[in-house]
Design an enzyme around this catalytic site. Sequence first.
Site, mmCIF file in Angstrom:
data_model
loop_
_atom_site.group_PDB
_atom_site.id
_atom_site.type_symbol
_atom_site.label_atom_id
_atom_site.label_comp_id
_atom_site.label_asym_id
_atom_site.label_seq_id
_atom_site.Cartn_x
_atom_site.Cartn_y
_atom_site.Cartn_z
ATOM 1 N N ALA A 105 -46.510 29.913 -79.666
ATOM 2 C CA ALA A 105 -45.437 30.886 -79.845
ATOM 3 C C ALA A 105 -45.895 32.286 -79.470
ATOM 4 C CB ALA A 105 -44.954 30.853 -81.288
ATOM 5 N N ILE A 106 -45.291 32.838 -78.404
ATOM 6 C CA ILE A 106 -45.604 34.182 -77.924
ATOM 7 C C ILE A 106 -44.349 35.061 -77.959
ATOM 8 C CG2 ILE A 106 -46.459 35.551 -75.967
ATOM 9 C CD1 ILE A 106 -48.643 33.816 -77.106
ATOM 10 N N ILE B 176 -68.017 39.593 -71.309
ATOM 11 C CA ILE B 176 -69.318 39.023 -71.638
ATOM 12 C C ILE B 176 -70.339 39.538 -70.631
ATOM 13 C CG2 ILE B 176 -68.398 36.938 -72.712
ATOM 14 C CD1 ILE B 176 -69.204 35.447 -70.170
ATOM 15 N N ASN C 242 -43.368 25.341 -70.039
ATOM 16 C CA ASN C 242 -44.703 25.878 -70.279
ATOM 17 C C ASN C 242 -44.785 27.166 -69.487
ATOM 18 O OD1 ASN C 242 -47.489 26.439 -70.359
ATOM 19 N ND2 ASN C 242 -47.927 24.998 -68.725
ATOM 20 N N CYS D 193 -47.364 26.969 -73.271
ATOM 21 C CA CYS D 193 -47.268 25.717 -74.022
ATOM 22 C C CYS D 193 -47.836 24.599 -73.160
ATOM 23 C CB CYS D 193 -45.810 25.390 -74.366
ATOM 24 S SG CYS D 193 -44.914 26.673 -75.251
ATOM 25 N N GLY E 248 -56.983 39.892 -64.036
ATOM 26 C CA GLY E 248 -56.859 40.339 -62.647
ATOM 27 C C GLY E 248 -56.806 39.201 -61.641
ATOM 28 N N GLU F 95 -44.097 31.654 -69.269
ATOM 29 C CA GLU F 95 -43.289 32.786 -69.717
ATOM 30 C C GLU F 95 -42.414 33.266 -68.570
ATOM 31 O OE1 GLU F 95 -43.309 33.634 -72.763
ATOM 32 O OE2 GLU F 95 -45.284 33.045 -73.559
#
Length: 595
Positions: free
Chosen positions: A51-52, A286, A74, A2, A359, A76
């Site tokens: 929202a996770i 990419i 903010n 967040c 990583g 996890e």
Amino acid sequence: MCGIFGHFSFDKTDMTRDVIRSLGDIINYRGPDGQGIYFGDGVAIGNQRLAIIDVEGGSQPFYSDDGNVVVVQNGEIFNHIELAEELSSTEFSCKTHSDTEVILNLYLTYGIEFVNRLNGMFAIAIYDARIDELFIIRDRVGEKPLYFYQDAKNFIFASEIKSILNFPIKRELNLQALDSYLAYNYVPAPLTMFEGVVHMLPGTYVKVSSNGLESYTWWRLDGRSQNDVSEEQWVERFNETIDDAVRLRLRSDVPFGAFLSGGVDSSTVVGFMAKHLACPVKTFSIGFNEEKYDESPFALEAALRFSTEHECEKVSPNLLSYWDKVIFHCDQPHGDVSFIPTLKVAELASKKVKMVLTGDGADELFAGYDKYRELFESTDPSLPDDDFFDAFINTLSLFSEESRVRLLNPATQIVTTFDHTRELISNRFFELNDNDRINKVLYVDTMLLLSGNNLVKPDRMGMAVSIENRSPFLDYRMIELAFSMPGSMKLKNGETKYIYKKAVSPLIGENLTYRKKQMFTVPIGEWLKHELKDMVYDLLLSEKAKSRNLFDYKFVQSMYEEHCKGECNYTREIRALMALEVWFRQFLPDYRYEA
């Protein structure tokens, strides 16, 4: 994941609610799933939510039952399930599955010391009305950003500087930060390019009250003893730790995947993800048309090895059209153009997932960069510490002190303290006195380069497209393992990441493990000579650029001409100065240095 923001008034003057809301509105991309704000007596704290975890029940702020303690975060907390289980037998058991509620109830149970129990990436704000104190807390190595500004009446904090700038403060260039940027290619914390705005140090918290600010360090790496065990034991410990770090970071209530370059770090993460998941890992990469810079064949090799659902997109010089967007989201200049492909791969991933594993951090912990090998191969191990430090700091320098003397306008030099720029590094280097030189060098990069540059990249570029990044290598158990490991287990006989590679080669294969490392960057050095020539002149040598009155622009022009002729490779210097001018045009467009 967040964005957080807030205000504390020392004289209890409420800021208008519209101003407080605007601090969140300007970083809406960090949390487009909702805004929540607590307004109290002279205090406000808010959150923009992505929202996770517990999508339905995790809206912020979280409040204690009596309404006196309020929390926003903010990030996890990856061990929130285990922590909630511990709390289940107490009076502060959790009613939701949200990790933010776990933070609240841990604080109610243990006080501010609760932070030591967290395994996660986080920036947290807690307002405790019982004692009228605000706490802002940053994670161990700065995965999640946090900035603040203080004057006589106000304290403002936010996940990004632009929120603070939305508050009515004067924007002024920090010349000391400018010198540090020119020296290191990024602005090391606690400096920022804005005078008065502080980049909060990792592993610290600040207590704000009517008496002012008090800062505390809650986590340290120095003072940890090194373990002397066999290579086989290090291999076992490494694999056990990274395996569990990956497992914890697979906790999500939304679709997720991984960035996959085909390098040892991303391949290792994807390999362990594949072990834990019943369905194929979604991977994204990419590539470039220039073969020298293109890692996509290695990414494909890893994708095939682990049977992932893989997507790859090729990019070209017009990728530089993203530079304005990159600088906007960073709030500060960064000479590292790998921010641009990171944004591109984040855009690609955001079409399918809302969270990715990466990583990041492994190179700094386990000596993955070639610069470490080159430093130790070129220096005499019998050198005294001070002389070795001089050799080390030369490897960090973008513009050396001598070059900055040539580059900077003489009037600018007078107000710039070169010693302070050097001390930012030396303070960290000599802080780890009880460890070997390899680990001391890695410690500097872990504590400064990560939070100042390398973790800014995944956070800002992911948040720009509302996608969360998680790095298993930055699990605190992984970090502490790394710094209990002798440097000789990381850099041995010219092999970078020695024990790490030995540990993961059975998983990812010899080819991916021991291939030559490529930097995740763009071939800008050649582009500068041809396709981007007009951009160079506009950003470095136009009347607008020269009006800043900061540099000797004849010296700048001579660097560019020598680069184009192939006499010297000034790619890093030129792109750093270009990024600086892009930043000026966005954040201080009318700036001119007046002696």
